[in-house]
Structure formats: C-alpha cells, structure tokens
Motif scaffolding. Structure first.
Motif, short mmCIF file in Angstrom:
data_model
loop_
_atom_site.label_atom_id
_atom_site.label_comp_id
_atom_site.label_asym_id
_atom_site.label_seq_id
_atom_site.Cartn_x
_atom_site.Cartn_y
_atom_site.Cartn_z
N ASP A 135 0.83 -1.21 0.00
CA ASP A 135 0.00 0.00 0.00
C ASP A 135 0.87 1.25 0.00
O ASP A 135 0.56 2.24 -0.69
N ARG A 136 1.96 1.21 0.76
CA ARG A 136 2.83 2.38 0.85
C ARG A 136 3.52 2.67 -0.48
O ARG A 136 3.64 3.83 -0.89
N ASP A 137 3.97 1.61 -1.16
CA ASP A 137 4.74 1.79 -2.39
C ASP A 137 3.88 1.73 -3.65
O ASP A 137 4.41 1.79 -4.77
N GLY A 138 2.58 1.56 -3.50
CA GLY A 138 1.70 1.54 -4.67
C GLY A 138 1.81 0.29 -5.51
O GLY A 138 1.65 0.33 -6.74
N ILE A 139 2.08 -0.86 -4.87
CA ILE A 139 2.17 -2.13 -5.59
C ILE A 139 0.83 -2.83 -5.51
O ILE A 139 0.29 -3.05 -4.42
N GLU A 140 0.29 -3.18 -6.68
CA GLU A 140 -1.03 -3.81 -6.71
C GLU A 140 -0.92 -5.30 -6.39
O GLU A 140 -0.09 -6.01 -6.93
N ILE A 141 -1.80 -5.76 -5.48
CA ILE A 141 -1.91 -7.18 -5.15
C ILE A 141 -3.31 -7.64 -5.50
O ILE A 141 -4.30 -7.06 -5.01
N ARG A 142 -3.40 -8.68 -6.32
CA ARG A 142 -4.70 -9.26 -6.68
C ARG A 142 -4.71 -10.72 -6.25
O ARG A 142 -3.81 -11.47 -6.59
N THR A 143 -5.73 -11.11 -5.49
CA THR A 143 -5.85 -12.50 -5.05
C THR A 143 -7.13 -13.10 -5.61
O THR A 143 -8.15 -12.41 -5.77
N TYR A 144 -7.08 -14.39 -5.89
CA TYR A 144 -8.19 -15.09 -6.55
C TYR A 144 -8.42 -16.45 -5.92
O TYR A 144 -7.50 -17.07 -5.38
N ARG A 145 -9.68 -16.91 -6.06
CA ARG A 145 -10.03 -18.27 -5.66
C ARG A 145 -10.32 -19.15 -6.87
O ARG A 145 -10.22 -20.37 -6.80
N ILE A 146 -10.71 -18.53 -7.98
CA ILE A 146 -11.04 -19.26 -9.20
C ILE A 146 -10.02 -18.87 -10.26
O ILE A 146 -9.80 -17.69 -10.53
N ILE A 147 -9.43 -19.85 -10.93
CA ILE A 147 -8.31 -19.57 -11.83
C ILE A 147 -8.74 -18.78 -13.05
O ILE A 147 -8.04 -17.89 -13.51
N TYR A 148 -9.93 -19.07 -13.59
CA TYR A 148 -10.28 -18.35 -14.81
C TYR A 148 -10.63 -16.90 -14.54
O TYR A 148 -10.60 -16.06 -15.44
N THR A 149 -10.97 -16.55 -13.29
CA THR A 149 -11.17 -15.14 -12.95
C THR A 149 -9.84 -14.40 -13.02
O THR A 149 -9.76 -13.27 -13.51
N ALA A 150 -8.78 -15.04 -12.53
CA ALA A 150 -7.45 -14.43 -12.62
C ALA A 150 -7.04 -14.24 -14.07
O ALA A 150 -6.52 -13.18 -14.45
N ILE A 151 -7.28 -15.25 -14.89
CA ILE A 151 -6.89 -15.16 -16.31
C ILE A 151 -7.66 -14.04 -17.00
O ILE A 151 -7.09 -13.25 -17.76
N ASP A 152 -8.97 -13.92 -16.72
CA ASP A 152 -9.79 -12.87 -17.34
C ASP A 152 -9.30 -11.48 -16.93
O ASP A 152 -9.24 -10.56 -17.76
N ASP A 153 -8.95 -11.32 -15.65
CA ASP A 153 -8.47 -10.01 -15.19
C ASP A 153 -7.15 -9.63 -15.84
O ASP A 153 -6.95 -8.47 -16.25
#
Length: 526
Positions: A393-411
């Motif tokens: 949060d301090r350095d502006g690094i985006e973290i994305r977490t997923y439970r379903i693999i195709y949601t990660a791929i779509d994003d």
C-alpha cells in the motif's frame, strides 16, 4: 512415459540385481469438468473432495490410493479445467493408464480433446468412463460417436478402446470400471524394482502450518523409508516422516505409492525429480551445486533485463512491451498451471512474463521484487501477510488475489488490453464541394464550399481531391457562415473554409473532412 516394467538390467546400490514386482498400476484421470471427475473418484474412495474445491472444479493434482478386491489402485486426479494443461500433461507422463472422463449430457468438450492428445503423446492406453448416465438427457451413444470422430474408437464403434458407462450418483458401472482397470493392468504386465534407493517425482508441494514444507512424492523405483537422505531440485533433506493422503503414518513406500514426505530444506516444484542419496552430505552437495547453477542462471537473466528508463525508450520506439507478474499460490502445481496459462496470453504487442513463482503467502520479499521489477502481484488461494500488505500500500504495488483460476486469467487479459498502444482509426466526418476560392495575402486560402454530406468541423483534417485523385492533405484553420465563426456546418449549407498551408485549391475540388480516433486494439495472437 517411463514404465516401471522397463527397468530390467538396472542394479541396486550394492550391485545386486534389483527385485521386480508388480506394483499398483497408476491411473491418471483426465476429463472436461473437474466436478464429475471428483464425484467419480469420491464414490470409489467413499470421500467428498468435490465440495472442497473452489468452483467445484479440480484445482489441484491429487494422488490417492483406492482398493478393489483388496488390491491397491493409485489414482492421479488431474484438474479438468482447460487452464491446467501443464498439470494434466505432467499427470499423463507418470501414469500407466489414463481414464478419460466424459459426461453423457455434455459430450466431448475442448478439454476432452486436449486430454486425448496428452494421453496419446504419453503413449499410454486409454479407458473411457462415460459419467452421468443416470440423467434423463444423457446420451452415451452420442459421446461414443464424438470420440470416434477424434480418433478414440471404442468397442462397438469400430475400435477396441474400453468404454464403461457410469454414474457417480447411483454407483452404476463403477465395479465394471475397476474391473476394466485391473484387466488392463494385467495386460500391461507392469513391474518395478522394489530394492535399492527410491526414485520418484514430485506431484505436489506446499507449506503446511505446523509441519513446514511437505511434498507428495510418487515413488517410481525402489522403496522409500523413514530416515532416507534425499535430493529434489536444489533442495535436500532426510525423510523426517511419511504419511498417506489421509495423514496415516507410513514406515515405507514401495513403487507406485504416493506418499507425503516431511523433511525438505525448501519447497520443490511439481514435476521435480526425487532421488534418495547415499548420505546427507552427498544430498547437500548435489543440492548446493544445483542451487548455484540456478542462481547463476537467474543473475545472468537479471543482468540482461532492461532498466525502467530503457523500457520506456522501447515503448517510445514501438518495441515489445511486457506485463510482469509475481505469482504466488498455495501449492506448486497450481502455481505452475497458472503461470503457463498467464504466459500463454502473450500477444504480439504485449508479452506476459511471470518473473517469479512461489508457494505460500505473499511476503515483503515479493513486494520488494515487484517494486524493483515494476510488476503486479497475483495470488491464488493465498493472502498477503500484514507487513507485506502495508508495504504494498505504501509503495503503490497492486496485489490481486483469486479463488477461481479463470477469474485471474480474465483479469490479466483485461489488464493487457489496457496496456496495448491505442490504434489510430480514421473517421470520415463529411464532404464538401469547392465553389469559390478566395486568396488573401499572408493568409490561408478560403474555400467557399457547399457541404454535400455529413458535416465540416473546425480543426478537422482535410483531404483535397481533384478528378478523384488526392492532391493535398491539410486541416481546417477557420470555419465561417456569413460573418460568424462556427464550430461545424451541416449538410446542405454553404460556408467559408480556411485551409492551412493549402494554396493549390480550385473550384470543383472535393474536400473530405475526417478525424483520427484512438481505439483499444484487438489482441493479435502469436
């Protein structure tokens, strides 16, 4: 595929001929949807794995032992979602028999064809299990006909491939399927050496709270015992403890038996070779050499990476762009599969490069790597540690977490489209006919014109045509109706149009007004 029965002539550590016995045959299950695969295996094992998987799709590769007529059957449960191509391929390469699971209501799916290709490439026999035959809309004959179209001719459809109609809800055909597996195993006459140091492959690896690094190993030759020193990739250790899939303690693991091993110095990757060494010192030396070789390779790769400044220069010059990702997952098999899926999204204009893949929660080290590499962090089935989240949060690094693999791929696919340089597209606004030309000293030529179609806009770009040939490209410098400056003039009206730096304008010329719009570029597959 390496079959245990083909190891004749090899000798153990003491030079004695290695005793060969018939181990439990290894069955890899491939299919088009993970839920029906899990339900089928659940019925055989009397468990309920399917309800524990996100999206009811098999997300991990599991190794299980079932018993039929008091004889063990080892199943490698490979995910059925198409994104897990790499995991399925690895499963096919270490199995003796492949069970192709196809739903009687869905028929042959793209993932089914993919599974067929993997089994063929591995050169292993295929048994077809048609599931959901209890449903009213099931059509097993349609499935068999579709399989024949894809080169899998079952009995009764011009071939000799075994096909069993089953239902995981009623139990119909389950015994027949197990009988078919037993018969096929006898036909293959599978044998493996039981004596000598164990050799195998890592099926899955993860960090277990309270136990540390733990890996599921499929023993292929020899017998693994508690206390054996071993090496896997750049990690070493001594077998501190062994368990089956239900965490029942084991004293030894013979060929074809999957076993969970504790005692690793680090976390190996799925697919890594596992070998028992002569002693701990030998195992440590081998692991150290492998670590140094891998480190040198990484450092060489790091030195060749571009800096942020040169990366910006490449963008300005229209060269290849990259989306960099730090990937973390709960188990190594999922990390490997998601990495291959994301890198497979690479386009001509934008490449996806997973710069680091790891297992376990997102740490400060991952955030620092992402910051230095200008990367985003993707997590699958894991979370970020509190201090890592604060740093991100301090350095502006985006973290994305997923439970379903195709949601990660779509994003990630959507993010890639946002990275593409916008495509410039010409949009025609209208046309006008020049009826009178006024030339004034030290001013742009004024074309008294009639708008034939569309409209003329102030600041629009203009192509000048004479006798259907383009003679000039300019822009509208002024637009007037009578004595008033206007923003636009519609069809059917006359106006005075100033044309910047265009003196060669005559009566009868046609002016085409247009503008350039920037639109998101459609992806171009490699």
């Amino acid at each position: 595929m390496r079959r245990p029965g083909r190891t004749g002539g090899r000798r153990g550590a003491q030079g004695r001929p290695r005793r060969k016995q018939a181990p439990p045959a290894r069955r890899g299950r491939d299919g088009a949807r993970g839920s029906r695969q899990d339900r089928l295996l659940d019925y055989i094992r009397k468990t309920n794995v399917v309800e524990q998987e996100a999206g009811r799709i098999t997300q991990h590769t599991g190794a299980y032992v079932a018993y039929y007529d008091d004889k063990p059957l080892v199943f490698l449960d490979t995910p059925g979602h198409e994104a897990f191509t790499a995991m399925r391929a690895r499963g096919a390469q270490i199995t003796d028999i492949a069970v192709l699971v196809v739903a009687a209501d869905d028929g042959v799916m793209p993932q089914t064809r993919e599974a067929i290709d993997h089994a063929r490439a591995a050169g292993i026999p295929l048994i077809v299990a048609v599931t959901k035959t209890d449903l009213a809309n099931s059509n097993p004959d349609r499935v068999k006909a579709q399989l024949a179209q894809h080169g899998v001719a079952v009995e009764g459809y011009g071939g000799d491939a075994l096909c069993v109609e089953t239902s995981a809800m009623t139990g119909e055909g389950i015994d027949a399927l197990l009988d078919a597996l037993a018969v096929k195993a006898l036909e293959l006459d599978l044998k493996a050496p039981y004596d000598g140091p164990a050799q195998g492959v890592v099926i899955e690896a993860r960090v277990d709270r309270g136990r540390g690094s733990i890996a599921t190993i499929l023993i292929q030759e020899g017998t693994l015992r508690r206390g054996d020193p071993f090496v896997a990739a750049e990690y070493h250790g001594r077998v501190r403890d062994m368990f089956d899939e239900n965490f029942k303690r084991l004293d030894e693991a013979p060929p074809s038996i999957p076993v969970q091993v504790l005692g690793f110095s680090g976390l190996p990757q799925a697919g890594d070779r596992f070998d028992v060494a002569e002693d701990e010192r030998t195992a440590r030396d081998i692991a150290q050499r492998r670590y140094l070789a891998r480190r040198d390779m990484i450092l060489a790769s790091t030195r060749s990476r571009v800096t942020l400044e040169s990366f910006q220069e490449q963008i300005a010059e229209g060269q290849t762009r990259e989306l960099r990702i730090v990937l973390k997952a709960d188990v190594s098999g999922s990390a490997e599969a998601l990495r291959d899926s994301l890198e497979g999204l690479s386009l001509d204009e934008v490449k996806v490069r997973v710069i680091h893949t790891g297992v376990g929660p997102i740490t400060r080290s991952d955030v620092l790597l992402a910051e230095a590499s200008v990367a985003v962090i993707v997590g699958f089935h894991i979370k970020a540690l509190p201090d890592a989240k604060v740093l991100a949060d301090r350095d502006g690094i985006e973290i994305r977490t997923y439970r379903i693999i195709y949601t990660a791929i779509d994003d990630i696919r959507a993010a890639m489209l946002g990275l593409l340089e916008p495509e410039e597209r010409e949009v025609e606004l209208g046309r006008a006919e020049v009826r009178k030309v006024f030339r004034l000293p030290r001013q742009d030529a004024i074309a008294g014109s009639y708008i034939v179609s569309g409209k003329a806009n102030r600041d629009a770009l203009v192509r000048v045509f004479r006798d259907d040939k383009e003679i000039a490209v300019t822009r509208v410098s002024s637009l007037r109706r009578f004595k008033d400056d206007v923003k636009e003039v519609d069809t059917g009206y006359e106006c005075g149009i100033g044309l910047a730096d265009a003196q060669d304008i005559d009566e009868g010329d046609i002016l085409q007004f247009y503008t350039i719009e920037q639109v998101s570029r459609a992806p171009t597959r490699k």
